[in-house]
Structure formats: C-alpha cells, structure tokens
Scaffold this motif. Structure first.
Motif, short mmCIF file in Angstrom:
data_model
loop_
_atom_site.label_atom_id
_atom_site.label_comp_id
_atom_site.label_asym_id
_atom_site.label_seq_id
_atom_site.Cartn_x
_atom_site.Cartn_y
_atom_site.Cartn_z
N PRO A 137 8.69 11.63 29.67
CA PRO A 137 7.88 10.54 29.10
C PRO A 137 6.77 11.11 28.23
N GLY A 138 6.61 10.55 27.04
CA GLY A 138 5.66 11.07 26.08
C GLY A 138 6.23 12.17 25.22
N GLY A 139 7.50 12.51 25.44
CA GLY A 139 8.14 13.59 24.69
C GLY A 139 8.55 13.16 23.29
N LEU A 140 8.82 14.16 22.46
CA LEU A 140 9.10 13.97 21.04
C LEU A 140 10.48 14.51 20.68
N MET A 141 11.27 13.69 19.97
CA MET A 141 12.53 14.16 19.41
C MET A 141 12.43 14.18 17.89
N ILE A 142 12.82 15.28 17.29
CA ILE A 142 12.90 15.39 15.84
C ILE A 142 14.37 15.53 15.48
N CYS A 143 14.86 14.61 14.66
CA CYS A 143 16.29 14.53 14.35
C CYS A 143 16.48 14.49 12.85
N SER A 144 17.19 15.46 12.31
CA SER A 144 17.50 15.46 10.87
C SER A 144 19.00 15.33 10.67
N THR A 145 19.36 14.73 9.54
CA THR A 145 20.77 14.52 9.24
C THR A 145 20.91 14.25 7.74
N ILE A 146 22.05 13.69 7.33
CA ILE A 146 22.32 13.43 5.92
C ILE A 146 22.66 11.95 5.73
N ASN A 147 22.06 11.35 4.73
CA ASN A 147 22.30 9.95 4.40
C ASN A 147 23.75 9.75 3.95
N PHE A 195 28.27 10.49 8.12
CA PHE A 195 26.85 10.49 7.79
C PHE A 195 26.23 9.15 8.18
N LEU A 196 24.95 9.15 8.46
CA LEU A 196 24.24 7.95 8.89
C LEU A 196 23.12 7.61 7.92
N THR A 197 23.01 6.35 7.56
CA THR A 197 21.87 5.93 6.74
C THR A 197 20.62 5.94 7.62
N PRO A 198 19.42 6.02 7.02
CA PRO A 198 18.20 5.97 7.83
C PRO A 198 18.11 4.72 8.70
N ASP A 199 18.55 3.59 8.19
CA ASP A 199 18.52 2.37 9.01
C ASP A 199 19.48 2.47 10.19
#
Length: 251
Positions: A159-169, A199-203
C-alpha cells in the motif's frame, strides 16, 4: 547453474560465456544500443517519480535507501544497477532464463548486490513478495494476458507503492516508427520483436491499470530526435513510446 558457483563446481568456460554475453548486453554500441540510448531518459523519469512518491531528495547520497524495488523484465540489468547505486534494495526478475546469469555477472563485476531471479510477476506475487516500487518497462506489450499481468503487479506493491509502466502506443505512427523503422529500416531490433496489434493506447493502458486496482497519476512520452539521436521526456507527445506512473492506494 549459478554464474559464480563455489568450490569444485566452478566451470571457467561457462563463466566466460556469461561474461561474454554480459559484455554484449552492456556494450552501448552493440545490439542493445537502442536501450542504452533511451536509458538516461527512462532513468530521469523513474528517479523523479520515486523521489516524489516517497519524499526523497534525488541529489542525496543513496536517496532510495530503505525502498524495496522490483525490476520486471530486467534483462541484463540496465535499470536494476542504477537503482541499486541509488540505494534501493533491488530484485530483478526476467522470464528469459538466459538473462539472469548475464545480469548477475555484470552486477558482481560492478560490486553491486542485486537479487536476480528467473521468475514471472505472477509467481512472485503468489509467493507473497511485496515491493515499494515496481518497474514494469516495455513488458506489458509482450504478455499474453495484460489484465492478469497488471493484477499481479498490483499485488506485488505494498500500500502506497508505485508502479512505473512504459510501453508503445498503437497507431499508424507507432507502426511506422517501432515496426518499420526500428525493425526493418534501422534494424535496431530483430524483425518480429513486436506485434503492433498488442500495443496499447494510453487510454487503454490507463483503463487496464485502473481495472487492476491501481490509481494512475502521471503519463509522459519518450520522444526520439533523429537529428541529435537522443531521447527526451514530453508532456504532450505520447504518440509512440510513453510511460505511466500509478500507485496502490494506502489503507
């Protein structure tokens, strides 16, 4: 086989093989050059987000001391090692078994203590592992079930943790840049490395992250300048490579 077995089990030939592969991973002019080129940009974003979430001064010595961090899809450790130098307790996990001894050798050569494992996010979550930070960089577009995968990432966070996720639109520009450009013209990546349809769009990614029980808090673009051959962070241009930050709410 451990990269540095003890006693009579040491096989210098095998260790030499791992060292040769480690040199390839860490060669900034070799086949992993695109990651090396993007890495400073990725690090700037990661450091800023972790510092903001946990109230740390990124200019301090070992500012992330006391934080437990998981680097999923760690490869040779291009992100794991800087995080360890900044003081985090780092676990690097990769589903590709061959990457783990490579990463271990380079960390040992660098004098860094990093817990590298051949494991998946799901297996770590089922084992009850918990982290303050999960780095999920350029992985989600390769998994078979993104909702289940992101659900495991949620479970891996305290709880309170952070996920940083990068990918391609996913759009015509990303097809031109990431598929035609990177794989066919520049040959930065082997053909077939990416499936544009995955690939995933930001939305779409935002909806999947929220559906996994995390709260999206930021999104930025990683933009490549072909003239300077350098990457930068953009507040507005998420058309190809982009990165998100989300938190597991406390309580």
């Amino acid at each position: 086989m451990s990269a540095t077995p003890s006693g009579d089990t040491v096989d210098p030939t095998e260790v030499a093989k791992f060292e040769a592969m480690a040199a390839e991973w860490w060669d900034p002019t070799g086949k992993f050059r695109p990651l090396h080129m993007m890495n400073p940009c990725r690090l700037d974003y990661v450091i800023a987000q972790i510092a903001a979430q946990f109230g740390r001064d990124p200019k301090a010595e070992r500012p992330f001391a006391g934080l437990r961090l998981l680097d999923i899809g760690c490869g040779g450790g291009l992100l794991s090692e800087p995080m360890a130098r900044l003081g985090a307790e780092v676990t690097g996990a990769d589903a590709a078994a061959g990457n783990i001894p490579v990463a271990r050798v380079h960390a040992e050569q660098s004098g860094l203590a990093i817990d590298y494992r051949h494991a998946t996010a799901e297996a770590l979550a089922e084992a009850g592992e918990r982290f303050d930070v999960v780095l999920n960089m350029e992985v989600v577009e390769h998994v078979a079930d993104p909702p289940a995968y992101l659900g495991a990432c949620h479970d891996l966070l305290r709880p309170g943790g952070l996920m940083i996720c990068s990918t391609i639109n996913r759009n015509p520009m990303s097809y031109a840049v990431a598929i035609l450009g990177a794989e066919h013209v520049m040959r930065w990546l082997p053909k077939g490395t990416h499936d544009w349809r995955k690939f995933l769009t930001p939305d779409e990614l935002r909806a999947l992250i929220a559906g996994a029980g995390l709260t999206p808090v930021d999104a930025k673009g990683f933009v490549f300048n072909p003239l300077s051959r350098s990457w930068s962070i953009s507040d507005r241009d998420l058309s190809v490579n982009y990165v998100t930050a989300s938190i597991r709410e406390a309580g």
